[in-house]
Scaffold this motif. Structure first.
Motif, PDB file in Angstrom:
ATOM      1  N   ARG A 364       0.829  -1.214   0.000  1.00  0.00           N
ATOM      2  CA  ARG A 364       0.000   0.000   0.000  1.00  0.00           C
ATOM      3  C   ARG A 364       0.860   1.259   0.000  1.00  0.00           C
ATOM      4  O   ARG A 364       0.606   2.197  -0.748  1.00  0.00           O
ATOM      5  CB  ARG A 364      -0.928   0.005   1.214  1.00  0.00           C
ATOM      6  N   THR A 365       1.875   1.303   0.854  1.00  0.00           N
ATOM      7  CA  THR A 365       2.712   2.503   0.969  1.00  0.00           C
ATOM      8  C   THR A 365       3.988   2.418   0.136  1.00  0.00           C
ATOM      9  O   THR A 365       4.669   3.425  -0.064  1.00  0.00           O
ATOM     10  CB  THR A 365       3.102   2.752   2.435  1.00  0.00           C
ATOM     11  N   HIS A 366       4.343   1.202  -0.324  1.00  0.00           N
ATOM     12  CA  HIS A 366       5.582   0.967  -1.086  1.00  0.00           C
ATOM     13  C   HIS A 366       6.806   1.372  -0.269  1.00  0.00           C
ATOM     14  O   HIS A 366       7.798   1.851  -0.818  1.00  0.00           O
ATOM     15  CB  HIS A 366       5.565   1.721  -2.424  1.00  0.00           C
ATOM     16  N   THR A 367       6.740   1.189   1.038  1.00  0.00           N
ATOM     17  CA  THR A 367       7.856   1.494   1.930  1.00  0.00           C
ATOM     18  C   THR A 367       8.149   0.293   2.819  1.00  0.00           C
ATOM     19  O   THR A 367       7.247  -0.491   3.129  1.00  0.00           O
ATOM     20  CB  THR A 367       7.540   2.704   2.841  1.00  0.00           C
ATOM     21  N   PRO A 368       9.395   0.120   3.277  1.00  0.00           N
ATOM     22  CA  PRO A 368       9.725  -0.947   4.224  1.00  0.00           C
ATOM     23  C   PRO A 368       9.353  -0.527   5.645  1.00  0.00           C
ATOM     24  O   PRO A 368      10.165   0.070   6.373  1.00  0.00           O
ATOM     25  CB  PRO A 368      11.234  -1.116   4.038  1.00  0.00           C
ATOM     26  N   ILE A 369       8.146  -0.817   6.050  1.00  0.00           N
ATOM     27  CA  ILE A 369       7.633  -0.343   7.342  1.00  0.00           C
ATOM     28  C   ILE A 369       8.394  -0.962   8.508  1.00  0.00           C
ATOM     29  O   ILE A 369       8.703  -0.290   9.497  1.00  0.00           O
ATOM     30  CB  ILE A 369       6.126  -0.634   7.459  1.00  0.00           C
ATOM     31  N   GLY A 370       8.691  -2.269   8.406  1.00  0.00           N
ATOM     32  CA  GLY A 370       9.400  -2.947   9.492  1.00  0.00           C
ATOM     33  C   GLY A 370      10.705  -2.265   9.866  1.00  0.00           C
ATOM     34  O   GLY A 370      10.919  -1.926  11.043  1.00  0.00           O
ATOM     35  N   PRO A 371      11.618  -2.035   8.927  1.00  0.00           N
ATOM     36  CA  PRO A 371      12.856  -1.337   9.255  1.00  0.00           C
ATOM     37  C   PRO A 371      12.630   0.067   9.817  1.00  0.00           C
ATOM     38  O   PRO A 371      13.368   0.507  10.699  1.00  0.00           O
ATOM     39  CB  PRO A 371      13.584  -1.281   7.908  1.00  0.00           C
ATOM     40  N   ALA A 372      11.623   0.766   9.305  1.00  0.00           N
ATOM     41  CA  ALA A 372      11.344   2.115   9.810  1.00  0.00           C
ATOM     42  C   ALA A 372      11.016   2.076  11.301  1.00  0.00           C
ATOM     43  O   ALA A 372      11.526   2.890  12.090  1.00  0.00           O
ATOM     44  CB  ALA A 372      10.187   2.743   9.033  1.00  0.00           C
TER      45      ALA A 372
END
Length: 526
Positions: A364-372
């Motif tokens: 959905r966001t095309h971002t690596p949420i876990g690492p953030a």
């Protein structure tokens, strides 16, 4: 590899760069929508001359007086040697987690893993140090920001505790932005960098209009005399050494940058060049307007904030300090984004514990949420250390930059060896950028510049790590602690030990995955 339909659509919309990335061993999962200015902003905001010069001006001045100015062009030149190497590498291998990826391809998997691990730890600590910067400027802007106690100094108990509180609030915000959208991050970063560029230009003009002396002040030693002045300059050079790092952030966002092969090399060099130019002019203007040129004066305590408010008045001074607050916020955001991409890149190669979680990209966001999230939590944990030991700030600032220099050296050193073997002519992955232009090349200057980059990296690493009591455990922060004086070596040892443990965990987890895929261990039903 099966991709989410949205990701497949995005990949198709960027066929050249997606195919380019595929040839390097990866699929296009991150969203590629960062332009040239946003790429430049990523590197410039990591350096963030307003934030770091305000933080560390007093440090350099207190050791060498006005003459410490000369350490700025010296460090800039040394880092320029490194930046040229990174520019050429970013054109060849435009991949997230640049330091890890480059060192792996140049020195082998184990070498690259160590470089990536050292860089990752350094970046986590650097995020915390950047967040602490709010304590330097926010209470000076308005006393109401001093939530705890009444002493805003970072070396006091109340100041260090309040710094942790302000830093955690900022990190909660930056972590959310980092997880939501890289485009939102890029827009915020670009606006912040624009404010910083405008602000630093106006501040330079304002300070020059209030100057009390000419540019010859840079030859003044602040009352220290010229005999034995070199050691003072070596210590003072740590100020510039702390500031002029992070210009490689443009390469960290390569997988999200349009025409990364063409854009990243230019923005790496521009980020460092603009930082060097504006930072040098800011230092010169501040020294020309400084109320005092003596080392044992209020300038050594209050630093740049003291000079600004003393010369420009309380109202105008607070306006510029407000701009520093903006710079500190986008600086923290930029460093955190770069750290997140490093963690994601290593996890994607199954080089970190819990890689399955850390390598996921949100459809959905095309971002690596876990690492953030993990980077945000780890950085907050570092801030807690500052509460228990007020002297930890200076030690952490020195150590995280030392680790960055080591990580840089782990790229430039094997690169030098490869150049002796004929690189980059052999095995070049692509001869053109996505727009059909030639890749950035150093040509006949490659080898001598690489030699200078390695020599510089070794010298500056030693200078940063040298166990000077005045740097790591100064008298004004309390009783002497041996572990603070030798904190660089202690922390490096701890980093490598923790890395060894993490590496063993990675081996066990990866073996478990392989075992689960082994048909002999998991036979099909008859």
């Amino acid at each position: 590899m099966s991709l989410d339909p949205d990701l497949q659509h995005h990949q198709i919309s960027n066929p050249v760069e997606a195919h380019d990335l595929h040839d390097l061993g990866y699929e296009q999962e991150l969203e590629r929508n960062i332009g040239t200015y946003e790429s430049f902003a990523a590197g410039f905001s990591f350096v963030s001359i307003l934030t770091t010069v305000f933080q560390l001006f007093a440090f350099g001045f207190s050791f060498a007086g006005p003459g410490f100015f000369w350490t700025w062009p010296a460090v800039f030149l040394g880092q320029l040697f490194v930046a040229f190497q990174f520019a050429e590498l970013s054109a060849r291998w435009p991949i997230s987690g640049a330091i890890y990826q480059w060192s792996t391809r140049l020195g082998g998997r184990i070498w690259g893993w160590v470089a990536g691990w050292v860089m990752l730890v350094a970046q986590v600590v650097t995020v915390a140090v950047a967040a602490i910067a709010l304590q330097v400027v926010l209470p000076a802007l308005w006393s109401g920001f001093q939530f705890i106690g009444d002493d805003p100094s970072l070396t006091s108990k109340s100041g260090s505790t309040n710094a942790a509180v302000l830093g955690m609030i900022l990190l909660a915000i930056t972590t959310t932005i980092n997880a939501i959208s890289v485009k939102l991050m890029a827009v915020i970063n670009s606006v912040g960098v624009t404010c910083e560029l405008v602000g630093v230009t106006l501040l330079i003009v304002a300070l020059l209009s209030k100057s009390e002396r000419g540019p010859g002040i840079v030859f003044n030693t602040g009352g220290l005399g010229t005999a034995g002045y070199l050691p003072a300059l070596l210590v003072a050079s740590l100020m510039a050494g702390y500031v002029l790092v992070g210009f490689d952030s443009a390469a960290e966002l390569s997988e999200e940058t349009k025409d990364a092969r063409g854009t990243a090399p230019r923005t790496i060099l521009r980020a460092l060049s603009f930082s060097g130019l504006f930072g040098g002019l800011l230092l010169l203007a501040a020294l020309m307007a400084s109320p005092s040129t003596k080392v044992d004066s209020d300038v050594s305590v209050g630093g740049m904030a003291y000079i600004v408010t003393a010369r420009l008045g309380d109202v105008l001074g607070r306006v510029f300090i407000a701009d520093v607050v903006i710079a500190a916020c986008v600086c923290t955001l930029a460093i955190q984004v770069a750290t997140t991409r490093m963690m994601f890149s290593m996890a994607r190669d199954r080089a970190l514990p819990f890689s399955t979680y850390l390598s996921k990209v949100s459809p959905r966001t095309h971002t690596p949420i876990g690492p953030a999230v993990v980077v945000g939590v780890l950085t907050m944990a570092v801030l807690v250390l500052n509460i228990f030991q007020p002297a930890m700030y200076t030690a952490l600032a020195s150590v995280c930059i030392m680790l960055l220099y080591i990580a840089y050296l782990m790229v430039t050193a094997p690169l030098l060896l490869r150049r002796f073997q004929g690189w980059p002519e052999v095995g070049a992955p692509q001869a053109k950028t996505a727009t059909g232009k030639e890749l950035f090349r150093l040509g006949r200057w490659a080898l001598p510049l690489n030699v200078l980059a390695v020599v510089w990296g070794v010298a500056m690493t030693i200078n940063l790590a040298w166990p000077r009591r005045d740097v790591y455990n100064p008298d004004f922060v309390g009783p002497e602690h041996w572990y603070l004086q030798y904190f660089a070596f202690v922390f490096l040892g701890f980093t490598l030990l923790l890395g060894a443990v993490a590496y063993q965990v990675v081996k066990v987890q990866n073996q478990q995955v392989l075992d689960a895929l082994d048909p002999d261990l998991n036979p099909e039903p008859a």
